[in-house]
Design an enzyme around this catalytic site. Structure first.
Site, short mmCIF file in Angstrom:
data_model
loop_
_atom_site.label_atom_id
_atom_site.label_comp_id
_atom_site.label_asym_id
_atom_site.label_seq_id
_atom_site.Cartn_x
_atom_site.Cartn_y
_atom_site.Cartn_z
N GLY A 270 49.66 80.42 28.86
CA GLY A 270 49.73 79.77 30.23
C GLY A 270 48.88 78.83 30.66
N VAL A 274 41.27 80.60 31.81
CA VAL A 274 41.14 81.52 31.03
C VAL A 274 41.87 81.38 29.65
CG1 VAL A 274 41.55 84.13 30.21
CG2 VAL A 274 40.64 83.35 32.48
N GLU A 295 54.96 76.04 27.18
CA GLU A 295 55.47 75.12 28.32
C GLU A 295 54.63 73.94 28.42
OE1 GLU A 295 56.37 78.37 31.77
OE2 GLU A 295 55.24 76.78 32.47
N ILE A 365 47.35 87.95 38.50
CA ILE A 365 46.58 88.48 39.49
C ILE A 365 45.97 89.79 39.54
CG2 ILE A 365 46.63 88.67 42.13
CD1 ILE A 365 48.33 86.26 42.33
#
Lengths: 507, 507
Positions: A270, A274, A295, A365
């Site tokens: 992602g 991090v 992606e 989250i």
């Protein structure tokens, strides 16, 4: 390549107009499919001109709003400007702009958060309504009128096909050497006519380097010369280095146990600091000949490509810092053989993610003690960004990893909570959770075992006793012992944060 | 075919033993992969004999437990008997037995609820540990030692391949005409060697009619002659007829709008009375030449095949009432050309569900006003059955439908709640919700619009004002207006039910 040479098709060169003329072709109530994915390849001038027009109209008492569909997040010149002008009625499928976020969370803008692999087909199927205009950044136009995509592909193929009319921004800031890097698959169809997607390796090319576009459909061409958003990444800190360390130790262990090949399986990562740090650490590891089916190519991945740790990367967009962009633009020709940019319905396709056996690494989250993950909502109600492609990858991954620091807001928020306040990835889809505290391998564990492991391995020591206390009392007082919860208390940490600014109980 | 003729392989015929002898080959701590899917094709005698042995051992103070993996739910002779003997340490991936459910919810049995398409690959990958024994019901053994599956395929291919040893139950109650109905695909591989699955129509055959099994691996063969569980379905009542009516009206509307072909797309239907009733109503509709790509063939689907409304059905198992079984067994040869039974990793494969564009219809326990669905947990903690294949189908469906009566327990429970107490299908995966009150088409709606529609269309009138009140107050008091929730109150309906036996507030 000088600006004028970017438009090699004479009839389209004659359609060049200033941005405000193009913007005037978009009326109130229009649905506009725009290019753009994680701050790359979005149109840079027409949205600004349109925002000015909308602001003026709205100031004079008219009601001028449009619906904006994109690939994913864009930048202040698009999402920010249009949101600030109160010009967006409905936005989809992902966004991360702070002005938009505020409008959405104050109830002034509607937002639909969609799996990124689902968007194109929802439009083909006719489920999201009619698309009026496609507004697409390209890096050039070929002599026969085909479009050379720029730094993202996203849903551009679909927008160009589906819209009544097309407005192009030809951005000469984008490297001319992007030409040939893209792979646009035109084999998609609606059922019952769908066929297998013939991709079996991350680097396979199964399409064409250009976007097909009938020149008659193009109503305006705008020339631009402006950089992508290119926000910088924070340098890896101790927290992200420790997360990366746990991840790499786990991967080495899986290889040693024979559960992963030595060159791993294609990596997805992602966007975010991090994830970027984890990739940077891979460069320090013993792994080599890796591949990526992901992606977005961020700094960390580009650097792995540069050093050769990564042999090939498939994605739908770049998301680079200014330094990395400079490096990329200088060497785009070299990277072109090892990077494939695809439409997002292919880069994120469940069929391909499952077939390739992707190792999916995404941020969260919060996660709860039973392994449910919230990727999108703060305290159950406020959208942060969106689910993006995390669901496409996690559900179909070989191993799905979710990574996060164990706390946020200086310790006022625990990333491990009794019950998540919103679920984006269910317990059925979450294999491994990693914080700087440690790694919890949830594969093959029933819910109560997951809880013990997550509390022990991943929770911050300040919150561990509170989680243990909740879990112990749930083991006594819950309505059932499969997933023991205390309903009156399950969301109390979030309620406390809203009330007091901290999840830590006041003494 | 008489019993003796079912075992055509001489060496395997010599391995026939009584059930208790075979059961003695399974020791404490063993992991056993058993056949069985929704009450069809499970072993009927060895588990009972094993349960007796376990009960005796446990009564004498020993600790005798095994791990049980199956296709899905089985029957009292398997899950019920072993659970009653406290003989199961860990159970996966789906079950619906009342005795097991009680053991799980009282904390005496561990249970992992897995997407049914994921199970086989988790085992191939080595993520669930070692499989000791495969215990598989078959309808016969060919002369060269291949296995003729019975009324379900489930994970049998994987259990036979992965286990150290194989115990077979040859059930002569199963129709001999099942031979040739199955399609076992041996093209699966682990990444990086996976290839596209060459199936493009629900009826395509991409494998072999038999399960491969090395005769040396078979340690015992037990002969049985006992029926599948074959629970009856409730006759369609007014509630399920109204749900089916809304569904069919919607499908007709989509065809009229050109968003679905006249013969629809392949239908998937969950197990249960409501789904069965919906299928029954399809028989009364104008639709014809339908196809099914589903998990289970229940009465409603068999009847559609009989009348010709359905031209072909792909599944992994039957789930029939005694009457329907009798009809099927009398005409199995006729059905054989129009029914294909596959391993569950194929019947539920995301690649195929997405490619075929399945219309997925599944039941729910509850949905919340924003379209999140709970399929598994009562009041957040008690497991009911499991997610089954609903996630495989819903996530990848052309349109995902979730159906339920608007209330349960005589009105004490509302199926539409402020916030679900557990999430199995997120807002990103839920297109349409149907109750007897009406149908809410959530496609293309942002969360607040979904809430209004779901309350108006789907909630029971007794609960509608309570939901409106919650939503209206959340619109004022929530931490954010994207998904407005009142954290202290979001789960209060469930807490009230646990406290008072009803979600309705006491006056």
């Amino acid at each position: 390549m000088p600006r004028s040479e970017r438009i090699r098709h004479p009839a389209l060169a004659r359609k060049v107009v200033p941005a405000d003329v193009a913007a005037a072709m978009i009326g109130p109530g229009a649905t506009v499919g725009m290019s753009g994915f994680t701050g790359a390849g979005y149109p840079k001038e027409v949205p600004l001109a349109l925002a000015q027009r909308i602001a003026a109209a709205n100031a004079s008492g008219a009601r001028f709003k449009i619906n904006v569909w994109t690939g994913a997040s864009t930048a202040p010149e698009l999402d920010g400007a249009l949101a600030a002008a109160d010009g967006i009625e409905l936005r989809l499928p992902y966004q991360s702009d702070p002005v938009s976020r505020e409008k959405i969370n104050s109830g002034h803008m509607e937002y639909i958060d969609v799996h990124l692999s689902h968007v194109a087909q929802l439009v083909w199927e006719g489920f999201l309504g009619h698309l009026d205009v496609a507004l697409i950044e390209v890096s050039g136009i070929t002599a026969d009128g085909q479009l050379i995509p720029s730094s993202s592909v996203g849903n551009n193929k679909t927008w160009v096909e589906q819209a009544d009319s097309v407005i192009l921004e030809v951005n000469s800031w984008q490297s001319a050497d992007l030409e040939g890097m893209h792979d646009i698959n035109y084999g998609t169809a609606l059922p019952p006519n769908r066929r297998p997607i013939p991709l079996v390796r991350p680097g396979d090319r199964i399409g064409e380097p250009y976007l097909r576009c009938s020149p008659e459909k193009v109503v305006a061409v705008v020339e631009t010369d402006a950089p992508d958003r290119n926000a910088g990444y924070s340098p890896p800190d101790e927290t992200s280095r420790r997360i990366a360390g746990h991840l790499i130790e786990f991967l080495e262990h899986e290889v040693a146990r024979g559960r992963l090949p030595a060159e791993l399986l294609p990596v997805q990562s992602g966007v975010g600091n991090v994830a970027n740090a984890a990739l940077a650490e891979l460069a320090q590891s013993r792994f080599e000949n890796l591949t990526a089916f992901t992606e977005v190519i961020q700094d960390g991945m580009l650097s792995l490509l540069k050093t050769g740790t990564l042999s090939v990367a498939s994605a739908t967009a770049f998301s680079l810092s200014p330094d990395a962009v400079a490096e990329f633009n200088d060497n785009a020709r070299d990277y072109r053989d090892r990077i494939v940019l695809r439409p997002q319905e292919i880069s994120n396709h469940p069929e391909l993610v499952r077939r390739l056996g992707v190792l999916a690494m995404n941020g969260v989250i919060e996660a709860d003690i039973y392994g449910n993950v919230n990727s999108t909502h703060l305290m159950g109600s406020r959208i942060q960004n969106g689910i993006g492609g995390s669901g496409d990858f996690a559900r179909n991954a070989y191993i799905s990893f979710f990574v996060t620091p164990s706390t946020a807001k200086g310790g006022a928020i625990s990333s491990i909570v009794p019950m998540v306040s919103h679920v984006d990835h269910t317990e059925h889809d979450v294999n491994v959770i990693v914080t700087e505290q440690g790694l919890a391998d949830l594969r093959g564990l029933a819910p109560r075992r997951r809880a013990r492991l997550l509390i022990d391995r991943c929770a911050h020591p300040d919150y561990r006793p509170l989680l243990e206390d909740y879990f112990d009392r749930a083991l006594k007082g819950a309505f059932g012992q499969h997933t023991p919860h205390l309903l009156e208390e399950a969301l109390s940490w979030h309620a406390r944060y809203v009330r007091t600014g901290s999840m830590v109980p006041q003494r």
